[in-house]
Scaffold this motif. Sequence first.
Motif, PDB file in Angstrom:
ATOM      1  N   HIS A 215     -56.009 -52.220 -77.090  1.00 17.92           N
ATOM      2  CA  HIS A 215     -56.620 -53.340 -76.368  1.00 17.92           C
ATOM      3  C   HIS A 215     -57.091 -54.430 -77.335  1.00 17.92           C
ATOM      4  N   ASN A 216     -57.804 -54.018 -78.372  1.00 15.49           N
ATOM      5  CA  ASN A 216     -58.354 -54.994 -79.323  1.00 15.49           C
ATOM      6  C   ASN A 216     -57.272 -55.712 -80.123  1.00 15.49           C
ATOM      7  N   ARG A 217     -56.296 -54.965 -80.608  1.00 11.06           N
ATOM      8  CA  ARG A 217     -55.224 -55.595 -81.399  1.00 11.06           C
ATOM      9  C   ARG A 217     -54.388 -56.545 -80.542  1.00 11.06           C
TER      10      ARG A 217
ATOM     11  N   VAL B 234     -53.295 -56.333 -72.548  1.00  7.81           N
ATOM     12  CA  VAL B 234     -54.753 -56.454 -72.579  1.00  7.81           C
ATOM     13  C   VAL B 234     -55.336 -56.155 -71.195  1.00  7.81           C
TER      14      VAL B 234
ATOM     15  N   THR C  97     -58.613 -48.259 -76.995  1.00  5.16           N
ATOM     16  CA  THR C  97     -59.446 -49.344 -77.510  1.00  5.16           C
ATOM     17  C   THR C  97     -58.730 -50.114 -78.617  1.00  5.16           C
TER      18      THR C  97
END
Length: 96
Positions: free
Chosen positions: A56-58, A21, A53
Motif C-alpha cells: 500500500h505504502n510503496r 492503493v 502495508t
Amino acid sequence: MNRMKLNYSVDVILTLLFLIVAVTGFVMLFVMPSGVPRGRYQEYMGITKATWTLLHNRSAIMMTVFAAIHLVLHKRWIICTTKNIFKKQENECSND
C-alpha cells in the motif's frame, strides 16, 4: 515515444497504482481486524499485514510520482485553461 503514447502510458500506470492503493486500503480497513492481537503477522489471502502495508505504502509513493509526471505533461493545458477561466477573452491558447 511520442507524446500521446507517453501520456497514455503514464495514465495507465497511474490508474493501476490507484487501484492497488484503493484495494489494499480497503482490505486493511475493512477486512483485517484492527488492533494488535497478532500484530503484523495477521494474514489475509496468505499475505501478512506487514506485506499489505508495504504494498500500500510503496504504491502510494509511486502514484504520487506518476501524478506529478502527469501534471508536468499537462502543464501547458493547465496554464491555458486557468488563463481562460480568469480572463474575459476566450481561446487564448491553441488546442495542442
